[in-house]
Write an enzyme that holds these catalytic residues in place. Structure first.
Site, PDB file in Angstrom:
ATOM      1  CB  ILE A  79     -42.563 -26.688 -82.054  1.00 40.67           C
ATOM      2  CG1 ILE A  79     -40.775 -26.242 -82.221  1.00 40.67           C
ATOM      3  CG2 ILE A  79     -42.894 -28.679 -83.200  1.00 40.67           C
ATOM      4  CD1 ILE A  79     -40.425 -27.388 -80.471  1.00 40.67           C
ATOM      5  CB  ALA A  80     -42.019 -23.107 -85.806  1.00 41.78           C
ATOM      6  CB  VAL A  81     -36.443 -24.122 -85.223  1.00 39.66           C
ATOM      7  CG1 VAL A  81     -35.337 -22.845 -85.652  1.00 39.66           C
ATOM      8  CG2 VAL A  81     -37.117 -23.668 -84.445  1.00 39.66           C
ATOM      9  CD  GLU A 110     -53.089 -33.625 -84.333  1.00 40.60           C
ATOM     10  OE1 GLU A 110     -53.619 -34.261 -83.358  1.00 40.60           O
ATOM     11  OE2 GLU A 110     -53.805 -32.477 -84.781  1.00 40.60           O
ATOM     12  CG  ASN A 115     -43.215 -32.319 -90.774  1.00 33.83           C
ATOM     13  OD1 ASN A 115     -41.576 -32.499 -90.528  1.00 33.83           O
ATOM     14  ND2 ASN A 115     -43.506 -31.325 -89.393  1.00 33.83           N
ATOM     15  CE1 TYR A 122     -42.402 -32.630 -82.148  1.00 31.40           C
ATOM     16  CE2 TYR A 122     -43.155 -33.819 -83.930  1.00 31.40           C
ATOM     17  CZ  TYR A 122     -43.499 -32.185 -83.084  1.00 31.40           C
ATOM     18  OH  TYR A 122     -44.260 -31.390 -83.825  1.00 31.40           O
TER      19      TYR A 122
HETATM   20  C1  LIG Z   1     -39.252 -28.962 -87.431  1.00 34.03           C
HETATM   21  C2  LIG Z   1     -37.862 -28.228 -86.596  1.00 34.03           C
HETATM   22  C3  LIG Z   1     -38.847 -27.621 -85.827  1.00 34.03           C
HETATM   23  C4  LIG Z   1     -36.900 -28.936 -86.329  1.00 34.03           C
HETATM   24  O1  LIG Z   1     -36.284 -27.274 -86.033  1.00 34.03           O
HETATM   25  P1  LIG Z   1     -34.214 -27.322 -85.806  1.00 34.03           P
HETATM   26  O2  LIG Z   1     -34.656 -26.187 -84.843  1.00 34.03           O
HETATM   27  O3  LIG Z   1     -34.477 -27.762 -86.926  1.00 34.03           O
HETATM   28  O4  LIG Z   1     -34.430 -28.726 -85.337  1.00 34.03           O
HETATM   29  P2  LIG Z   1     -32.862 -28.958 -84.350  1.00 34.03           P
HETATM   30  O5  LIG Z   1     -31.954 -28.834 -84.850  1.00 34.03           O
HETATM   31  O6  LIG Z   1     -33.805 -28.836 -83.424  1.00 34.03           O
HETATM   32  O7  LIG Z   1     -32.765 -30.673 -84.956  1.00 34.03           O
HETATM   33  C5  LIG Z   1     -32.961 -31.850 -83.517  1.00 34.03           C
HETATM   34  C6  LIG Z   1     -33.425 -32.995 -84.399  1.00 34.03           C
HETATM   35  O8  LIG Z   1     -34.586 -32.772 -85.142  1.00 34.03           O
HETATM   36  C7  LIG Z   1     -34.182 -33.806 -86.401  1.00 34.03           C
HETATM   37  N1  LIG Z   1     -33.939 -32.743 -88.243  1.00 34.03           N
HETATM   38  C8  LIG Z   1     -34.127 -31.452 -87.811  1.00 34.03           C
HETATM   39  N2  LIG Z   1     -34.593 -31.062 -88.774  1.00 34.03           N
HETATM   40  C9  LIG Z   1     -33.690 -32.231 -90.167  1.00 34.03           C
HETATM   41  C10 LIG Z   1     -34.000 -32.446 -90.996  1.00 34.03           C
HETATM   42  N3  LIG Z   1     -34.347 -31.293 -92.090  1.00 34.03           N
HETATM   43  N4  LIG Z   1     -34.012 -33.795 -91.736  1.00 34.03           N
HETATM   44  C11 LIG Z   1     -34.292 -34.713 -90.985  1.00 34.03           C
HETATM   45  N5  LIG Z   1     -34.316 -34.751 -89.295  1.00 34.03           N
HETATM   46  C12 LIG Z   1     -34.534 -33.304 -89.280  1.00 34.03           C
HETATM   47  C13 LIG Z   1     -33.196 -34.576 -86.409  1.00 34.03           C
HETATM   48  O9  LIG Z   1     -33.371 -35.212 -85.792  1.00 34.03           O
HETATM   49  C14 LIG Z   1     -32.375 -33.351 -85.317  1.00 34.03           C
HETATM   50  O10 LIG Z   1     -31.200 -34.258 -84.811  1.00 34.03           O
HETATM   51  P3  LIG Z   1     -29.976 -34.018 -85.163  1.00 34.03           P
HETATM   52  O11 LIG Z   1     -28.999 -32.504 -86.094  1.00 34.03           O
HETATM   53  O12 LIG Z   1     -29.301 -34.514 -83.825  1.00 34.03           O
HETATM   54  O13 LIG Z   1     -30.087 -34.622 -86.602  1.00 34.03           O
HETATM   55  C15 LIG Z   1     -38.248 -27.199 -88.115  1.00 34.03           C
HETATM   56  O14 LIG Z   1     -37.676 -28.495 -88.612  1.00 34.03           O
HETATM   57  C16 LIG Z   1     -39.445 -26.348 -87.914  1.00 34.03           C
HETATM   58  O15 LIG Z   1     -40.096 -25.275 -87.850  1.00 34.03           O
HETATM   59  N6  LIG Z   1     -40.389 -27.027 -89.396  1.00 34.03           N
HETATM   60  C17 LIG Z   1     -41.744 -26.369 -89.882  1.00 34.03           C
HETATM   61  C18 LIG Z   1     -42.609 -26.213 -89.281  1.00 34.03           C
HETATM   62  C19 LIG Z   1     -43.126 -27.444 -88.488  1.00 34.03           C
HETATM   63  O16 LIG Z   1     -43.359 -28.557 -89.191  1.00 34.03           O
HETATM   64  N7  LIG Z   1     -43.193 -27.659 -87.219  1.00 34.03           N
HETATM   65  C20 LIG Z   1     -43.167 -29.376 -86.767  1.00 34.03           C
HETATM   66  C21 LIG Z   1     -44.935 -29.636 -86.794  1.00 34.03           C
HETATM   67  S1  LIG Z   1     -46.095 -28.467 -85.622  1.00 34.03           S
END
Ligand SMILES: CC(C)(COP(=O)(O)OP(=O)(O)OC[C@H]1O[C@@H](n2cnc3c(N)ncnc32)[C@H](O)[C@@H]1OP(=O)(O)O)[C@@H](O)C(=O)NCCC(=O)NCCS
Length: 153
Positions: A79-81, A110, A115, A122
């Site tokens: 998953i990635a954003v 996993e 991270n 999750y």
């Molecule tokens: C992990 C990832 C997908 C989260 O996407 P996102 O759209 O930023 O997440 P959301 O805005 O929906 O946040 C949902 C929750 O995730 C957690 N979260 C997201 N970013 C965070 C950060 N930088 N630090 C701590 N918690 C975080 C929080 O619990 C958050 O809830 P909150 O905003 O109410 O505190 C994004 O950071 C990403 O693409 N990372 C790189 C790729 C990766 O590592 N993917 C996972 C492994 S496959």
């Protein structure tokens, strides 16, 4: 925020976003071709808000491995954003949509132990730690195995 199954025409944008989000371990073009064609894979994408700069681009994606047996767990593979769209709830909505498509099924994943963003996402979506694989990743980092229990358990 529109979340939908990926179309073949989304593949170049997904490959590009994957490379931006996973600079050290992006999947190859060939791997992505497999993800888009294998019958046990599901790729969902989030369209960036149309009013935003760069309208028409993708804000994120999620990839699931969905075994045909209903009792076998679904694996969340990736998953990635887009960094420009993070912390706006895109990841949470992508994950929720993916899970809604498989009600009652156990889901496993996993994640690198460091991270925090992904683990927070999750944990907030009903996953709990079930084990740890020591030194699983290149460089020796541990993997945390997380699971969302299915309804039948
Ligand atoms: C992990 C990832 C997908 C989260 O996407 P996102 O759209 O930023 O997440 P959301 O805005 O929906 O946040 C949902 C929750 O995730 C957690 N979260 C997201 N970013 C965070 C950060 N930088 N630090 C701590 N918690 C975080 C929080 O619990 C958050 O809830 P909150 O905003 O109410 O505190 C994004 O950071 C990403 O693409 N990372 C790189 C790729 C990766 O590592 N993917 C996972 C492994 S496959």
């Amino acid at each position: 925020m529109n979340i939908r199954p990926a179309e073949p025409s989304d593949r170049p944008a997904v490959v590009k976003l994957d490379a931006a989000c996973f600079p050290k371990d992006a999947w190859s073009e060939r791997s992505w071709a497999d993800e888009f064609t294998r019958p046990d894979r599901q790729v969902l994408v989030a369209d960036a808000p149309t009013a935003a700069e760069g309208a028409g681009r993708l804000a994120g994606f999620v990839v699931l491995l969905v075994p045909p047996g209903a009792d076998d767990p679904v694996d969340l593979l990736r998953i990635a954003v887009d960094p420009a769209d993070r912390r706006t709830g895109v990841g949470r909505r992508l994950l929720a949509t993916a899970l809604e498509r498989h009600p009652g099924r156990t889901v496993l994943l996993e994640v690198a132990a460091s991270n925090e963003a992904a683990i927070g996402l999750y944990a907030g979506s009903g996953f709990t730690d079930i084990s740890r694989r020591r030194g699983y990743y290149a460089g020796g980092e541990d993997a945390v195995i997380m699971r969302r229990a299915g309804e039948t358990e």
